[in-house]
Structure formats: structure tokens, C-alpha cells
Design a protein around this motif. Structure first.
Motif, PDB file in Angstrom:
ATOM      1  N   LYS A  19      -6.598   8.421   3.687  1.00  0.00           N
ATOM      2  CA  LYS A  19      -5.162   8.565   3.977  1.00  0.00           C
ATOM      3  C   LYS A  19      -4.615   7.325   4.695  1.00  0.00           C
ATOM      4  O   LYS A  19      -3.954   7.420   5.732  1.00  0.00           O
ATOM      5  N   ARG A  20      -4.949   6.182   4.127  1.00  0.00           N
ATOM      6  CA  ARG A  20      -4.472   4.871   4.566  1.00  0.00           C
ATOM      7  C   ARG A  20      -5.090   4.391   5.881  1.00  0.00           C
ATOM      8  O   ARG A  20      -4.805   3.288   6.323  1.00  0.00           O
ATOM      9  N   SER A  21      -5.926   5.209   6.535  1.00  0.00           N
ATOM     10  CA  SER A  21      -6.681   4.739   7.694  1.00  0.00           C
ATOM     11  C   SER A  21      -7.972   4.085   7.220  1.00  0.00           C
ATOM     12  O   SER A  21      -8.658   4.605   6.335  1.00  0.00           O
ATOM     13  N   GLY A 104      -1.152   5.586   9.645  1.00  0.00           N
ATOM     14  CA  GLY A 104       0.149   6.233   9.719  1.00  0.00           C
ATOM     15  C   GLY A 104       0.148   7.707   9.380  1.00  0.00           C
ATOM     16  O   GLY A 104       1.164   8.384   9.564  1.00  0.00           O
ATOM     17  N   VAL A 105      -0.960   8.227   8.881  1.00  0.00           N
ATOM     18  CA  VAL A 105      -1.047   9.650   8.530  1.00  0.00           C
ATOM     19  C   VAL A 105      -2.085  10.310   9.436  1.00  0.00           C
ATOM     20  O   VAL A 105      -3.259   9.919   9.433  1.00  0.00           O
ATOM     21  N   LYS A 106      -1.686  11.296  10.216  1.00  0.00           N
ATOM     22  CA  LYS A 106      -2.631  11.994  11.087  1.00  0.00           C
ATOM     23  C   LYS A 106      -3.578  12.848  10.251  1.00  0.00           C
ATOM     24  O   LYS A 106      -3.164  13.511   9.306  1.00  0.00           O
TER      25      LYS A 106
END
Length: 208
Positions: A19-21, A104-106
Motif C-alpha cells: 500500500k505504497r509503504s 500515505g495509507v495506514k
């Protein structure tokens, strides 16, 4: 009785994205807590701009030191699953650092647990590993007349000479794998015509 464990052959690094992390995991072999802490500090210095640098290490076998650090992630969501993954995979003398760059996504607590555990697990899948087996340090004491031949035979054997001390007699500190412990005193006795003393010392681990 001590149990075998696995340890990395060297440093292995692998990156996954969830998730983009970005999760960048580095594994390394260590022989002490000091080495483990130094490796963690080096990774934190290398990735000083990261959101988190979480870590876990296991030094020694099943009774060794265990540490986990969430480095600002919610308690128990990073270092603990990293350590659990290492132990579940039978690892020892190992340190893992997972560097996270937040995308940006938890992920939530469950997502973090899975992400950090997965980062370590996937890196372990790629890492060359060595098996460490139980052993014991044995002290062999012999007179100077027999010492030369004994040392030559020890160094040509599967046994590991760790230290030689010279005094009134000569003493050898020899690492012997558990599977060879029963035969070792007879082997020494044959070489020295029964002229050596053999004493058991501390438990250690050696490469298989």
C-alpha cells in the motif's frame, strides 16, 4: 540439551511494498548483543530519513538474548512479529532491521504485524543460511613430550583448536560437536597412550 539453529551466512537485504509503504529488511549474522546493536545503529544512520527503523535480534540458541524494538510503530506491531518470524524459522545469532518509508495509507495494527513479519520472512527466503549445532569446549592437558603430535593431529581433525596454553604442561581448548563428544576422550587417549586429561567445559554452537 541445546538445540541446533540457523544463522545467516552474511548480510541479505530485500525490499517489499505494501500500500505504497516501502519496507526494506536487512538480515545479518551477529555473535553478541553489542554486534546486534551496532548493526541496528548503522541501519538507522543509513536510513535516517525513514519513518521507522524497527529491529529484532536473537543471539545464541534457545536460551540466548531476545530483543524487539517497534521504533515508534504501535506497540507489538513491528519488532515483535519480526522476532517471532526469526524464532519460528529456527534462527539464532541474527539481527533484522526493517526500515519503513510511509506511503500515505495506514495499514492498521493487523496490517503492520503482517507487513513486518512478511518483510523478514521474504528476506529469510533469500538469505544463505548456515546450520549451527550444539558443541562443547573440551580442555585437553598433556605433557610437553606428547603435545606436538597431539596438536598436529587435532589440527588435522574435525575438532577445532581454540587456544593452546603452555606451562608445566600443555593445555588445548578444543571445540567438539555434540555428536562427537562420546568418542573424543578415547580418540585423545589413543593418540597420547592414555597420557592426557580431558575435561568438559562450556556449551557452545559450531557450524554443522
Amino acid at each position: 540439551m541445546a538445540q541446533p539453529y540457523l544463522t545467516p551466512e552474511g548480510v541479505t537485504e530485500h525490499e517489499i511494498e505494501i500500500k505504497r509503504s516501502r519496507f526494506i529488511c536487512a538480515l545479518a549474522p551477529v555473535r553478541s548483543e553489542e554486534e546486534a546493536r551496532a548493526f541496528v545503529a548503522a541501519r538507522k544512520g543509513l536510513y535516517a530519513d525513514a519513518t521507522h527503523n524497527c529491529s529484532a535480534y536473537a543471539v545464541g540458541g534457545e536460551l540466548g538474548a531476545r530483543r524487539a524494538d517497534d521504533d515508534g510503530e504501535p506497540g507489538g506491531t513491528a519488532g515483535t512479529p519480526m522476532l517471532e518470524t526469526l524464532l519460528r524459522r529456527g534462527m539464532g545469532d541474527v539481527v533484522a532491521v526493517v526500515t519503513r518509508y510511509f506511503g500515505g495509507v495506514k495499514l492498521g495494527a493487523g496490517g503492520l504485524v503482517r507487513a513486518y513479519g512478511s518483510a523478514v520472512g521474504k528476506t529469510l527466503d533469500l538469505a544463505p543460511l548456515a546450520e549451527m549445532v550444539p558443541a562443547r569446549v573440551m580442555t585437553v592437558t598433556v605433557d610437553h613430550v606428547r603435545a606436538g603430535r597431539l596438536e598436529n593431529d587435532l589440527r588435522a581433525s574435525p575438532y577445532e583448536v581454540r587456544q593452546v596454553g603452555y606451562g608445566a604442561e600443555v593445555s588445548f581448548q578444543v571445540a567438539v560437536r555434540e555428536r562427537d563428544l562420546a568418542a573424543f576422550p578415547d580418540w585423545v587417549a589413543t593418540l597420547t597412550s592414555g597420557g592426557a586429561e580431558v575435561e568438559r567445559g562450556e556449551e557452545i554452537h559450531l557450524r554443522a
